[in-house]
Scaffold this motif. Structure first.
Motif, PDB file in Angstrom:
ATOM      1  N   LEU A 169       0.826  -1.201   0.000  1.00 24.93           N
ATOM      2  CA  LEU A 169       0.000   0.000   0.000  1.00 24.93           C
ATOM      3  C   LEU A 169       0.860   1.250   0.000  1.00 24.93           C
ATOM      4  O   LEU A 169       1.899   1.300   0.654  1.00 24.93           O
ATOM      5  CB  LEU A 169      -0.910   0.021   1.234  1.00 24.93           C
ATOM      6  CG  LEU A 169      -1.895  -1.128   1.373  1.00 24.93           C
ATOM      7  CD1 LEU A 169      -2.659  -1.019   2.690  1.00 24.93           C
ATOM      8  CD2 LEU A 169      -2.862  -1.176   0.195  1.00 24.93           C
ATOM      9  N   GLN A 170       0.409   2.248  -0.716  1.00 28.82           N
ATOM     10  CA  GLN A 170       1.068   3.558  -0.709  1.00 28.82           C
ATOM     11  C   GLN A 170       0.219   4.474   0.166  1.00 28.82           C
ATOM     12  O   GLN A 170      -0.688   5.144  -0.295  1.00 28.82           O
ATOM     13  CB  GLN A 170       1.165   4.105  -2.134  1.00 28.82           C
ATOM     14  CG  GLN A 170       1.942   5.378  -2.220  1.00 28.82           C
ATOM     15  CD  GLN A 170       1.970   5.929  -3.642  1.00 28.82           C
ATOM     16  OE1 GLN A 170       1.601   5.269  -4.600  1.00 28.82           O
ATOM     17  NE2 GLN A 170       2.402   7.161  -3.758  1.00 28.82           N
ATOM     18  N   ALA A 171       0.521   4.459   1.472  1.00 24.03           N
ATOM     19  CA  ALA A 171      -0.272   5.200   2.452  1.00 24.03           C
ATOM     20  C   ALA A 171       0.596   6.249   3.134  1.00 24.03           C
ATOM     21  O   ALA A 171       1.810   6.084   3.257  1.00 24.03           O
ATOM     22  CB  ALA A 171      -0.847   4.245   3.487  1.00 24.03           C
ATOM     23  N   ARG A 172      -0.067   7.307   3.574  1.00 23.65           N
ATOM     24  CA  ARG A 172       0.633   8.326   4.353  1.00 23.65           C
ATOM     25  C   ARG A 172      -0.293   8.840   5.439  1.00 23.65           C
ATOM     26  O   ARG A 172      -1.509   8.962   5.260  1.00 23.65           O
ATOM     27  CB  ARG A 172       1.138   9.461   3.486  1.00 23.65           C
ATOM     28  CG  ARG A 172       0.062  10.419   3.060  1.00 23.65           C
ATOM     29  CD  ARG A 172       0.649  11.561   2.239  1.00 23.65           C
ATOM     30  NE  ARG A 172      -0.399  12.484   1.884  1.00 23.65           N
ATOM     31  CZ  ARG A 172      -0.598  13.665   2.444  1.00 23.65           C
ATOM     32  NH1 ARG A 172       0.217  14.100   3.374  1.00 23.65           N
ATOM     33  NH2 ARG A 172      -1.586  14.437   2.063  1.00 23.65           N
ATOM     34  N   SER A 173       0.293   9.135   6.574  1.00 22.02           N
ATOM     35  CA  SER A 173      -0.440   9.658   7.718  1.00 22.02           C
ATOM     36  C   SER A 173      -0.824  11.108   7.456  1.00 22.02           C
ATOM     37  O   SER A 173      -0.043  11.856   6.855  1.00 22.02           O
ATOM     38  CB  SER A 173       0.451   9.560   8.953  1.00 22.02           C
ATOM     39  OG  SER A 173      -0.196  10.093  10.076  1.00 22.02           O
ATOM     40  N   VAL A 174      -2.020  11.483   7.885  1.00 22.56           N
ATOM     41  CA  VAL A 174      -2.439  12.886   7.826  1.00 22.56           C
ATOM     42  C   VAL A 174      -3.062  13.262   9.155  1.00 22.56           C
ATOM     43  O   VAL A 174      -3.564  12.409   9.885  1.00 22.56           O
ATOM     44  CB  VAL A 174      -3.430  13.166   6.664  1.00 22.56           C
ATOM     45  CG1 VAL A 174      -2.759  12.976   5.320  1.00 22.56           C
ATOM     46  CG2 VAL A 174      -4.669  12.324   6.770  1.00 22.56           C
ATOM     47  N   THR A 175      -3.023  14.540   9.463  1.00 24.83           N
ATOM     48  CA  THR A 175      -3.665  15.045  10.673  1.00 24.83           C
ATOM     49  C   THR A 175      -4.981  15.694  10.281  1.00 24.83           C
ATOM     50  O   THR A 175      -5.174  16.063   9.115  1.00 24.83           O
ATOM     51  CB  THR A 175      -2.761  16.058  11.390  1.00 24.83           C
ATOM     52  OG1 THR A 175      -2.516  17.155  10.506  1.00 24.83           O
ATOM     53  CG2 THR A 175      -1.444  15.409  11.809  1.00 24.83           C
TER      54      THR A 175
END
Length: 188
Positions: A169-175
């Motif tokens: 998966l190409q995931a990134r954390s966001v706020t």
């Protein structure tokens, strides 16, 4: 209770009551709150594979991670009626979310999420997963908005971390206040 038959079984069709928490908690814009209400421990965006390559593996990975988190309960599956997408139960009543978009909402589970929608072949990054998924206990929410080529997720930190660390998966954390648009992508 409204139901529709499929696969030899009657499936409960959701009403606005099941998605009221989403409708009340989301706000138009570019932040994750456009798709996911505030209140979850963690948030991420997951880019969809382009051109269909790797789409099946992506979909199976997403469902496996979600199922591991909520194996013992039903899920609500939401199919956005774009006029072109398969909404599984075309004659079912719809609920309205986000910017007035109509969804067919069905209480089912991961097996149905993986198999009910047909791939139409015209979209380069759509896959077969529902546009909206969450368990009955609302412990997580996965939503792909209209034309975005990524999915938004909110849930327990442990679940979001699994998405972030998974090699497929190409995931990134966001706020919550951050622009949720992945780098190199454009919000529609």
């Amino acid at each position: 209770m409204i139901t529709r038959a499929k696969d030899g079984r009657a499936w409960r069709i959701g009403t606005s009551a099941q998605v009221a928490w989403i409708a009340a908690g989301t706000t138009p814009g570019l932040t994750i709150a456009a798709a996911i209400p505030p209140g979850f421990e963690a948030y991420a965006t997951v880019v969809l594979p382009f051109g269909g390559e790797g789409q099946d593996q992506h979909d199976q990975t997403v469902l496996a991670l979600l199922h591991e988190q909520s194996a013992d309960q039903p899920w609500w599956l939401g199919y956005l009626d774009t006029g072109a997408d398969d909404i599984v139960f075309p004659d079912a009543p719809k609920v309205t979310l986000y910017a007035g978009w109509p969804y067919v909402l069905v209480e089912a589970g991961p097996e149905q999420a993986a198999s009910w929608r047909r791939s139409d072949g015209w979209s380069l990054w759509k896959g077969v997963l529902p546009n909206l998924m969450f368990p009955v206990d609302r412990s997580w929410l996965v939503s792909r908005l209209w034309d975005d080529d990524w999915t938004c997720i909110g849930g327990p930190t442990e679940l979001v971390d699994k998405f972030l660390r998974h090699p497929c998966l190409q995931a990134r954390s966001v706020t919550p206040g951050q622009d949720a648009t992945p780098p190199g992508h454009q919000a529609q």
